[in-house]
Design a protein around this motif. Structure first.
Motif, PDB file in Angstrom:
ATOM      1  N   LYS A 156       0.815  -1.219   0.000  1.00 27.78           N
ATOM      2  CA  LYS A 156       0.000   0.000   0.000  1.00 27.78           C
ATOM      3  C   LYS A 156       0.848   1.269   0.000  1.00 27.78           C
ATOM      4  CE  LYS A 156      -3.700   2.328   2.571  1.00 27.78           C
ATOM      5  NZ  LYS A 156      -4.644   2.240   3.729  1.00 27.78           N
ATOM      6  N   ASP A 157       1.827   1.348   0.881  1.00 31.30           N
ATOM      7  CA  ASP A 157       2.640   2.561   0.972  1.00 31.30           C
ATOM      8  C   ASP A 157       3.406   2.804  -0.319  1.00 31.30           C
ATOM      9  OD1 ASP A 157       3.840   4.798   2.588  1.00 31.30           O
ATOM     10  OD2 ASP A 157       5.674   3.692   2.117  1.00 31.30           O
ATOM     11  N   SER A 158       3.956   1.750  -0.903  1.00 29.45           N
ATOM     12  CA  SER A 158       4.711   1.908  -2.146  1.00 29.45           C
ATOM     13  C   SER A 158       3.820   2.379  -3.282  1.00 29.45           C
ATOM     14  CB  SER A 158       5.380   0.580  -2.531  1.00 29.45           C
ATOM     15  OG  SER A 158       6.363   0.218  -1.586  1.00 29.45           O
ATOM     16  N   ALA A 159       2.603   1.846  -3.345  1.00 33.41           N
ATOM     17  CA  ALA A 159       1.665   2.257  -4.395  1.00 33.41           C
ATOM     18  C   ALA A 159       1.298   3.728  -4.250  1.00 33.41           C
ATOM     19  CB  ALA A 159       0.415   1.389  -4.346  1.00 33.41           C
ATOM     20  N   MET A 160       1.114   4.158  -3.015  1.00 33.28           N
ATOM     21  CA  MET A 160       0.786   5.561  -2.779  1.00 33.28           C
ATOM     22  C   MET A 160       1.969   6.464  -3.142  1.00 33.28           C
ATOM     23  SD  MET A 160      -1.268   5.160   0.845  1.00 33.28           S
ATOM     24  CE  MET A 160      -1.346   6.924   1.148  1.00 33.28           C
ATOM     25  N   ARG A 161       3.168   6.040  -2.805  1.00 32.85           N
ATOM     26  CA  ARG A 161       4.347   6.860  -3.119  1.00 32.85           C
ATOM     27  C   ARG A 161       4.561   6.959  -4.623  1.00 32.85           C
ATOM     28  NH1 ARG A 161       7.386   7.745   1.754  1.00 32.85           N
ATOM     29  NH2 ARG A 161       8.733   9.106   0.512  1.00 32.85           N
ATOM     30  N   ILE A 207      10.308  14.262  -4.870  1.00 34.54           N
ATOM     31  CA  ILE A 207       9.864  13.249  -5.830  1.00 34.54           C
ATOM     32  C   ILE A 207      10.814  12.064  -5.849  1.00 34.54           C
ATOM     33  CG2 ILE A 207       9.336  12.790  -8.254  1.00 34.54           C
ATOM     34  CD1 ILE A 207       8.658  15.793  -8.528  1.00 34.54           C
ATOM     35  N   GLU A 208      12.105  12.325  -5.780  1.00 31.49           N
ATOM     36  CA  GLU A 208      13.087  11.244  -5.776  1.00 31.49           C
ATOM     37  C   GLU A 208      12.914  10.343  -4.562  1.00 31.49           C
ATOM     38  OE1 GLU A 208      16.839  13.163  -8.279  1.00 31.49           O
ATOM     39  OE2 GLU A 208      16.717  13.489  -6.118  1.00 31.49           O
ATOM     40  N   GLU A 209      12.555  10.919  -3.435  1.00 26.51           N
ATOM     41  CA  GLU A 209      12.296  10.115  -2.238  1.00 26.51           C
ATOM     42  C   GLU A 209      11.073   9.228  -2.446  1.00 26.51           C
ATOM     43  OE1 GLU A 209      11.958  12.905   0.931  1.00 26.51           O
ATOM     44  OE2 GLU A 209      14.110  13.410   0.944  1.00 26.51           O
ATOM     45  N   ASP A 210      10.045   9.778  -3.092  1.00 23.58           N
ATOM     46  CA  ASP A 210       8.855   8.983  -3.412  1.00 23.58           C
ATOM     47  C   ASP A 210       9.223   7.813  -4.326  1.00 23.58           C
ATOM     48  OD1 ASP A 210       6.972  10.436  -1.946  1.00 23.58           O
ATOM     49  OD2 ASP A 210       6.581  11.828  -3.584  1.00 23.58           O
ATOM     50  N   PHE A 211      10.001   8.085  -5.365  1.00 20.95           N
ATOM     51  CA  PHE A 211      10.404   7.043  -6.301  1.00 20.95           C
ATOM     52  C   PHE A 211      11.213   5.946  -5.608  1.00 20.95           C
ATOM     53  CE2 PHE A 211       9.934   9.783 -10.300  1.00 20.95           C
ATOM     54  CZ  PHE A 211       8.877   9.017 -10.775  1.00 20.95           C
ATOM     55  N   SER A 212      12.090   6.349  -4.705  1.00 20.35           N
ATOM     56  CA  SER A 212      12.919   5.374  -3.992  1.00 20.35           C
ATOM     57  C   SER A 212      12.065   4.411  -3.181  1.00 20.35           C
ATOM     58  CB  SER A 212      13.909   6.109  -3.082  1.00 20.35           C
ATOM     59  OG  SER A 212      14.699   5.193  -2.338  1.00 20.35           O
ATOM     60  N   LYS A 213      11.067   4.943  -2.481  1.00 18.03           N
ATOM     61  CA  LYS A 213      10.158   4.106  -1.704  1.00 18.03           C
ATOM     62  C   LYS A 213       9.283   3.245  -2.612  1.00 18.03           C
ATOM     63  CE  LYS A 213      11.238   5.728   2.427  1.00 18.03           C
ATOM     64  NZ  LYS A 213      11.823   4.881   3.500  1.00 18.03           N
ATOM     65  N   ALA A 214       8.878   3.815  -3.736  1.00 20.81           N
ATOM     66  CA  ALA A 214       7.997   3.091  -4.648  1.00 20.81           C
ATOM     67  C   ALA A 214       8.703   1.899  -5.290  1.00 20.81           C
ATOM     68  CB  ALA A 214       7.483   4.044  -5.731  1.00 20.81           C
ATOM     69  N   LYS A 215       9.954   2.053  -5.613  1.00 23.19           N
ATOM     70  CA  LYS A 215      10.682   0.991  -6.323  1.00 23.19           C
ATOM     71  C   LYS A 215      10.760  -0.287  -5.505  1.00 23.19           C
ATOM     72  CE  LYS A 215      14.761   0.196  -9.185  1.00 23.19           C
ATOM     73  NZ  LYS A 215      16.031   0.754  -9.688  1.00 23.19           N
ATOM     74  N   VAL A 216      10.820  -0.148  -4.194  1.00 24.00           N
ATOM     75  CA  VAL A 216      10.842  -1.331  -3.315  1.00 24.00           C
ATOM     76  C   VAL A 216       9.585  -2.162  -3.523  1.00 24.00           C
ATOM     77  CG1 VAL A 216      10.853  -2.099  -0.911  1.00 24.00           C
ATOM     78  CG2 VAL A 216      12.282  -0.159  -1.597  1.00 24.00           C
ATOM     79  N   GLY A 217       8.452  -1.482  -3.669  1.00 23.06           N
ATOM     80  CA  GLY A 217       7.186  -2.182  -3.861  1.00 23.06           C
ATOM     81  C   GLY A 217       7.051  -2.777  -5.246  1.00 23.06           C
ATOM     82  N   GLY A 228       4.730  -3.835 -16.425  1.00 20.42           N
ATOM     83  CA  GLY A 228       3.992  -2.643 -16.829  1.00 20.42           C
ATOM     84  C   GLY A 228       4.219  -1.481 -15.878  1.00 20.42           C
ATOM     85  N   VAL A 229       4.185  -1.750 -14.586  1.00 27.30           N
ATOM     86  CA  VAL A 229       4.397  -0.694 -13.593  1.00 27.30           C
ATOM     87  C   VAL A 229       5.840  -0.200 -13.658  1.00 27.30           C
ATOM     88  CG1 VAL A 229       4.365  -0.118 -11.132  1.00 27.30           C
ATOM     89  CG2 VAL A 229       2.589  -1.601 -12.093  1.00 27.30           C
ATOM     90  N   TYR A 230       6.772  -1.130 -13.847  1.00 26.91           N
ATOM     91  CA  TYR A 230       8.185  -0.740 -13.954  1.00 26.91           C
ATOM     92  C   TYR A 230       8.415   0.136 -15.187  1.00 26.91           C
ATOM     93  CZ  TYR A 230      13.271  -1.068 -14.270  1.00 26.91           C
ATOM     94  OH  TYR A 230      14.605  -0.776 -14.365  1.00 26.91           O
ATOM     95  N   THR A 231       7.723  -0.169 -16.281  1.00 29.60           N
ATOM     96  CA  THR A 231       7.845   0.639 -17.494  1.00 29.60           C
ATOM     97  C   THR A 231       7.384   2.072 -17.232  1.00 29.60           C
ATOM     98  OG1 THR A 231       7.510  -1.295 -18.908  1.00 29.60           O
ATOM     99  CG2 THR A 231       7.120   0.858 -19.900  1.00 29.60           C
ATOM    100  N   ALA A 232       6.243   2.227 -16.552  1.00 30.49           N
ATOM    101  CA  ALA A 232       5.756   3.564 -16.210  1.00 30.49           C
ATOM    102  C   ALA A 232       6.731   4.273 -15.271  1.00 30.49           C
ATOM    103  CB  ALA A 232       4.373   3.464 -15.568  1.00 30.49           C
ATOM    104  N   PHE A 233       7.275   3.521 -14.324  1.00 26.58           N
ATOM    105  CA  PHE A 233       8.261   4.063 -13.386  1.00 26.58           C
ATOM    106  C   PHE A 233       9.475   4.599 -14.136  1.00 26.58           C
ATOM    107  CE2 PHE A 233      12.249   3.167 -11.119  1.00 26.58           C
ATOM    108  CZ  PHE A 233      12.073   3.864  -9.937  1.00 26.58           C
ATOM    109  N   ARG A 234       9.970   3.852 -15.113  1.00 26.13           N
ATOM    110  CA  ARG A 234      11.142   4.275 -15.872  1.00 26.13           C
ATOM    111  C   ARG A 234      10.843   5.525 -16.699  1.00 26.13           C
ATOM    112  NH1 ARG A 234      15.330   0.965 -17.208  1.00 26.13           N
ATOM    113  NH2 ARG A 234      16.104   2.897 -18.142  1.00 26.13           N
TER     114      ARG A 234
END
Length: 279
Positions: A156-161, A207-217, A228-234
């Protein structure tokens, strides 16, 4: 036959996604076939609500928004709507038991866009981000984990970040359009007139802090969703890097974008990274 109507409704959501966001549509195509349509359905819903408050300036936006919201509740209650976008959305809501709190929080933030022009405090800013972006990530997460409550809780936290990061990148990229076209400022105490290099870097660090937390998820997502999510992340990471390298004065003057050839390169690189298990 209702099955034909349902099929048409789903196609409408897919068409909306492809028409409004080629980048998101490309990332969605990288999802597993069993969940791809439901993400189209969610995007169609959020895009139409956002479109009402952002672009229908020649029409009674408040009335249109309230009518859309009423139709949303009716669709979810009766499990059908003559609005094909809402018909497809309610299908996904019921299929994955998406909590009402999520789409209600989204509509609350969209309603703010009818009248609110700036966000002066961090609390206001965070509340808007939660409703406009975090809950969209959570609705998608409901689809990704297919009802697995333990997985939902852990991710949940990673998705929100990730939702927050995407939204903040959009805010920074669209600072000029939001300020000049809609008279809106989302970042507290930062608008087109006082965006300095220091204020820009503070936003980017957030934003970079958000991305860092999100990548773990992202690494823990089910296989059908991960690529698909990783593609959007990149893609959004690349866009953030371009904003980081762009002087604040230029951000005030133009909308920064990732060229198509770079998008294709990102897709290829993301695929090999994914296949090699390096995410």
């Amino acid at each position: 036959m209702k099955s034909i109507f349902d099929s048409v409704a789903r196609k409408c959501c897919k068409e909306v996604t492809q028409s409004y966001s080629t980048s998101f549509a490309s990332a969605t195509r990288m999802l597993g076939t069993s969940i791809r349509q439901d993400i189209y359905n969610i995007y169609g819903f959020v895009r139409f609500a956002d479109e009402i408050v952002d672009t229908f300036h020649e029409f009674p936006k408040k009335y249109l928004f309230e009518d859309f919201e009423r139709q949303m509740y009716d669709a979810i209650t009766h499990k059908i709507s003559l609005n094909p976008i809402l018909n497809a959305f309610q299908e996904t809501v019921h299929k994955y038991s998406i909590p009402a709190e999520l789409y209600e929080a989204f509509m609350k933030s969209m309603r703010l866009d009818l009248t609110k022009k700036d966000y002066l405090t961090q609390d206001e800013y965070k509340e808007y981000i939660y409703g406009s972006a975090d809950v969209v990530g959570l609705m998608c997460l409901c689809v990704f984990v297919n009802g697995n409550k333990a997985a939902y809780g852990s991710l949940k936290d990673s998705a929100m970040r990730l939702g927050s990061a995407f939204q903040k990148v959009n805010f920074l990229r669209d600072l000029k359009a939001d300020f000049e076209g809609l008279d809106r400022t989302y970042f507290p105490n930062t608008d087109l007139l006082n965006l300095t290099e220091d204020s820009k870097q503070q936003i980017i660090q957030e934003i970079e802090e958000d991305f860092s937390k999100a990548k773990v998820g992202i690494r823990k997502l089910p296989l059908e969703a991960r690529f698909g999510v990783y593609t959007a992340f990149r893609y959004y990471s690349k866009l953030l890097n371009k904003l980081k390298e762009t002087p604040s004065e230029k951000i005030k003057e133009t909308r920064i974008r990732v060229p198509d050839y770079q998008k294709f390169g990102l897709l290829a690189n993301s695929y090999f990274t994914y296949r090699l298990g390096l995410i």
